[in-house]
Design a protein around this motif. Structure first.
Motif, PDB file in Angstrom:
ATOM      1  N   VAL A   1      -1.156   1.502  -1.189  1.00  0.00           N
ATOM      2  CA  VAL A   1      -0.787   1.730   0.215  1.00  0.00           C
ATOM      3  C   VAL A   1      -1.950   1.374   1.148  1.00  0.00           C
ATOM      4  O   VAL A   1      -1.754   0.710   2.178  1.00  0.00           O
ATOM      5  CB  VAL A   1      -0.365   3.197   0.425  1.00  0.00           C
ATOM      6  CG1 VAL A   1      -0.263   3.523   1.916  1.00  0.00           C
ATOM      7  CG2 VAL A   1       0.964   3.463  -0.262  1.00  0.00           C
ATOM      8  N   LEU A   2      -3.149   1.797   0.801  1.00  0.00           N
ATOM      9  CA  LEU A   2      -4.314   1.517   1.657  1.00  0.00           C
ATOM     10  C   LEU A   2      -4.590   0.013   1.724  1.00  0.00           C
ATOM     11  O   LEU A   2      -4.904  -0.523   2.800  1.00  0.00           O
ATOM     12  CB  LEU A   2      -5.539   2.254   1.110  1.00  0.00           C
ATOM     13  CG  LEU A   2      -5.478   3.790   1.199  1.00  0.00           C
ATOM     14  CD1 LEU A   2      -6.687   4.408   0.503  1.00  0.00           C
ATOM     15  CD2 LEU A   2      -5.404   4.250   2.646  1.00  0.00           C
ATOM     16  N   ALA A   3      -4.461  -0.676   0.598  1.00  0.00           N
ATOM     17  CA  ALA A   3      -4.690  -2.121   0.586  1.00  0.00           C
ATOM     18  C   ALA A   3      -3.624  -2.847   1.401  1.00  0.00           C
ATOM     19  O   ALA A   3      -3.915  -3.819   2.113  1.00  0.00           O
ATOM     20  CB  ALA A   3      -4.696  -2.635  -0.852  1.00  0.00           C
ATOM     21  N   GLN A   4      -2.387  -2.396   1.316  1.00  0.00           N
ATOM     22  CA  GLN A   4      -1.307  -3.009   2.084  1.00  0.00           C
ATOM     23  C   GLN A   4      -1.513  -2.824   3.580  1.00  0.00           C
ATOM     24  O   GLN A   4      -1.272  -3.743   4.382  1.00  0.00           O
ATOM     25  CB  GLN A   4       0.034  -2.408   1.645  1.00  0.00           C
ATOM     26  CG  GLN A   4       0.457  -2.831   0.248  1.00  0.00           C
ATOM     27  CD  GLN A   4       1.384  -1.840  -0.422  1.00  0.00           C
ATOM     28  OE1 GLN A   4       1.814  -0.854   0.193  1.00  0.00           O
ATOM     29  NE2 GLN A   4       1.718  -2.092  -1.677  1.00  0.00           N
ATOM     30  N   ALA A   5      -1.955  -1.650   3.983  1.00  0.00           N
ATOM     31  CA  ALA A   5      -2.199  -1.392   5.406  1.00  0.00           C
ATOM     32  C   ALA A   5      -3.292  -2.305   5.946  1.00  0.00           C
ATOM     33  O   ALA A   5      -3.170  -2.863   7.051  1.00  0.00           O
ATOM     34  CB  ALA A   5      -2.578   0.075   5.612  1.00  0.00           C
ATOM     35  N   ALA A   6      -4.362  -2.478   5.183  1.00  0.00           N
ATOM     36  CA  ALA A   6      -5.454  -3.347   5.633  1.00  0.00           C
ATOM     37  C   ALA A   6      -4.979  -4.796   5.752  1.00  0.00           C
ATOM     38  O   ALA A   6      -5.340  -5.505   6.707  1.00  0.00           O
ATOM     39  CB  ALA A   6      -6.625  -3.252   4.645  1.00  0.00           C
ATOM     40  N   SER A   7      -4.170  -5.253   4.818  1.00  0.00           N
ATOM     41  CA  SER A   7      -3.660  -6.623   4.861  1.00  0.00           C
ATOM     42  C   SER A   7      -2.748  -6.836   6.068  1.00  0.00           C
ATOM     43  O   SER A   7      -2.792  -7.886   6.723  1.00  0.00           O
ATOM     44  CB  SER A   7      -2.896  -6.935   3.572  1.00  0.00           C
ATOM     45  OG  SER A   7      -3.732  -6.826   2.446  1.00  0.00           O
TER      46      SER A   7
END
Length: 452
Positions: A196-202
């Protein structure tokens, strides 16, 4: 089309290929890490992944429809209008994502229990899925923003963001699943949170690029309700098309659950199916790179009124689809004896995975043609035909695979049905359309193609 169709195809397809390969690595990384928590956790990830991929997959029109629409306006010389249409797609993604997140969290338990799996599997599945739904809005925004950039003939920026996001996902998963120093290991919950955190940053990175381009061209950034409604209306046919594809995958997964005998057999079958489906998705994304180029090239060419160029590009991309399918099939067959060891220590899963992957390898050349023609027709705005064709393929596949599951025919037989009947039916439907002329509608907006 430019003087060198191959050069134009690969200018778009190579970055798209690398970006698309990076995207399923989110799931491959999760599977590789969670697999070391045990077979039950991996099987739970399989159920959660099937639900999450279905939910997000239903919204793939945010990328595909936006790519086609933006490319058509670009081909017609209306860059400002192209970006305005792209911004409408971003706002639509935010709205759909917000509703889906709330509904998904509330329905998590019901969704994972719908597969009829044992408690040892549904527990980890619910834990992962409840957290993963928090990343729905970022994922949908990523789809829409990526579609805008592809329509603008830019596949390099999505590549850079995909690589960075995937690297961040792996790092966060390793940290949050197993822990390090003062950070406690959260198990399967840590894998969901890291993703989830990686998706938000992307998502943030892609939106920044699109917004900057819109400001340069004076395109509006505020929500435009008529534009958002128009985007939603145009996407309806693609939603139906995607529902049929996702339904086929869900029915196949259900057939695997139905055919298992006993809790242990169910864990092995579902875990193996999850790994095979993840690898199939990985290869599908890689083959889909030419389809991404097809969407952008077809939309731009038809927007500019170039029917002959569209035909020429389609022929070349089909040739490349076959070639790439043969290569991926050979590579998958060669790697099938060792791939299982990368994801699990369970010998039963490792052994069952080999014949399943050999079946998947045989289907790769057909998949190469199917994905290319699907991309061509999406780029042409031929959604209504794709929706009808999807219903036909689902009707051919679903009854047979359910019968095989009920008869406990085995995972290999289920995959033979998927790779042969389902993909074969898609091939027939798409080749039939591509040979005609009804989809060759020119101008800045996709027209309504005939039903023939």
């Amino acid at each position: 089309m430019p003087a060198s169709p191959d050069r134009e195809i690969w200018r778009l397809a190579v970055p798209a290929f690398l970006a698309l390969v990076a995207e399923p690595l989110f799931l491959l990384a999760d599977a590789a890490i969670v697999g070391h928590l045990g077979t039950a956790a991996l099987a739970g990830l399989g159920l959660a992944g099937a639900v999450l991929q279905t939910v997000v997959g239903l919204c793939v029109f945010l990328a595909y429809g936006t790519t086609a629409g933006v490319a058509r306006r670009l081909g017609a010389g209306d860059l400002r209008g192209a970006l305005a249409q792209g911004i409408d797609g971003l706002w639509l993604a935010v709205g759909i994502g917000a509703v889906t997140t709330v509904a998904g969290i509330l329905l998590t338990e019901a969704l994972v229990h719908a597969f009829g799996a044992a408690d040892s599997v549904t527990g980890p599945a619910a834990t992962y899925l409840r957290i993963a739904f928090l990343g729905t809005t970022p994922l949908l925004v990523m789809l829409a923003a990526t579609g805008v950039l592809r329509g603008l003939q830019d596949t390099r920026t999505p590549l850079a963001v995909a690589v960075g996001g995937n690297a961040l996902n792996v790092a966060l998963n390793l940290l949050l699943v197993f822990g390090a120093g003062s950070v406690p290991g959260l198990g399967i919950a840590g894998s969901a949170l890291g993703s989830v955190l990686a998706q938000a940053a992307s998502a943030v990175a892609l939106v920044v690029v699109v917004v900057r381009a819109a400001r340069r061209e004076g395109a509006p950034l505020r929500p435009d309700l008529p534009g958002i409604r128009a985007a939603a209306h145009a996407a309806a046919a693609l939603v139906v098309r995607t529902i049929t594809l996702r339904a086929a995958l869900l029915v196949t997964t259900y057939a695997v659950t139905l055919g298992a005998t006993g809790a242990r057999d169910q864990q092995v079958q579902l875990a193996t199916h999850q790994l095979a489906l993840t690898i199939w998705t990985f290869l599908a994304f890689s083959l889909d790179a030419i389809a991404i180029a097809a969407q952008a090239i077809t939309g731009r060419a038809l927007g500019a009124g170039d029917v002959d160029g569209t035909r020429a590009a389609t022929r070349r991309m089909v040739v490349w689809g076959v070639r790439c399918g043969v290569v991926t099939g050979l590579l998958l067959a060669a790697a099938s004896p060792v791939l299982g060891r990368l994801f699990t220590d369970d010998r039963a899963v490792q052994q069952l995975l080999v014949p399943v992957l050999l079946v998947a390898a045989l289907g790769q050349p057909v998949a190469g043609v199917v994905f290319v023609l699907d991309g061509v027709l999406i780029g042409a705005g031929d959604g209504p035909y794709l929706a009808r064709g999807g219903l036909v393929t689902l009707a051919a596949h679903a009854p047979l695979v359910l019968v095989l599951g009920a008869a406990s025919a085995g995972l290999v037989t289920v995959w033979l049905c998927f790779a042969g009947v389902f993909m074969g039916a898609r091939l027939v439907v798409l080749v039939r359309r591509a040979r005609g002329t009804a989809w060759l509608v020119t101008g800045p907006r996709a027209g309504v193609a005939s039903a023939t």
